[in-house]
Design an enzyme around this catalytic site. Structure first.
Site, PDB file in Angstrom:
ATOM      1  N   CYS A 128     -13.304 -37.218 -10.024  1.00 16.93           N
ATOM      2  CA  CYS A 128     -13.118 -35.962  -9.295  1.00 16.93           C
ATOM      3  C   CYS A 128     -12.166 -36.246  -8.140  1.00 16.93           C
ATOM      4  O   CYS A 128     -11.590 -37.326  -8.060  1.00 16.93           O
ATOM      5  CB  CYS A 128     -14.459 -35.409  -8.819  1.00 16.93           C
ATOM      6  SG  CYS A 128     -15.393 -36.549  -7.772  1.00 16.93           S
ATOM      7  N   THR A 129     -12.023 -35.324  -7.231  1.00 15.75           N
ATOM      8  CA  THR A 129     -11.059 -35.478  -6.150  1.00 15.75           C
ATOM      9  C   THR A 129     -11.409 -36.632  -5.221  1.00 15.75           C
ATOM     10  O   THR A 129     -10.601 -37.513  -4.982  1.00 15.75           O
ATOM     11  CB  THR A 129     -10.944 -34.168  -5.343  1.00 15.75           C
ATOM     12  OG1 THR A 129     -10.599 -33.114  -6.234  1.00 15.75           O
ATOM     13  CG2 THR A 129      -9.884 -34.281  -4.256  1.00 15.75           C
TER      14      THR A 129
END
Length: 173
Positions: A128-129
């Site tokens: 994810c980020t």
């Protein structure tokens, strides 16, 4: 900001704090907003509590090496699972990453149950980020019986910081 981080690290509870830095020529946000929430990145799955135990983390250099080979160190096929919402994925992702087109992270548990069979017999690396969603996703996948499952330590932002960004195309929203 660095002075504040230094002050936090002086407290033993935050000594190993490892913030992520992302530089931009433009101001990326219109305003700073802090909200108190009962759950960071809501999953609506109360048994997933990263503070009570993390899923195994994979460092960025190892992921880069595995993606270059297409296999982990044990020779198993490696797949990356993008746990971000479809809008973010459309800005960029790892090459051939699995994307279940979720619109919000609370949809992840049902998407996993619908697609779990496609992950069997593979080494799964969730990402994810910055590392929150992929950590929760990895815990849930392990709880659902998948193994081996890893989370990308520090997420995409740390991957960019510590590698040359190979195997990732596009940007990171």
């Amino acid at each position: 900001v660095r002075g504040f981080v230094g002050a936090l690290r002086a407290d033993a509870r935050f000594a190993d704090l490892d913030p992520k830095e992302s530089w931009s020529a433009d101001v990326p946000f219109r305003r700073m907003q802090v909200k108190l929430k009962r759950e960071i990145i809501r999953m609506d799955h109360p048994t997933i509590r990263p503070a009570q135990g993390r899923a195994p983390a994979l460092d960025c250099a190892t992921l880069r090496r595995w993606l270059s080979r297409g296999r982990d160190d044990a020779g198993r096929e490696v797949v990356t699972l993008d746990t971000r919402n479809a809008f973010e994925v459309d800005h960029g992702s790892f090459d051939n990453a699995i994307d279940w087109r979720i619109t919000k992270f609370s949809e992840f548990p049902s998407a996993l149950r619908a697609h779990r069979h496609t992950l069997r017999d593979k080494t799964v690396v969730s990402f994810c980020t910055g590392g929150i969603r992929c950590e929760k996703a990895a815990i849930l996948m392990r709880e659902e019986g998948l193994d081996p499952v890893y989370q990308l330590e520090g997420g995409i932002l740390k991957y960019f910081e510590l590698t040359d960004g190979a195997h990732y195309h596009g940007g990171c929203f």
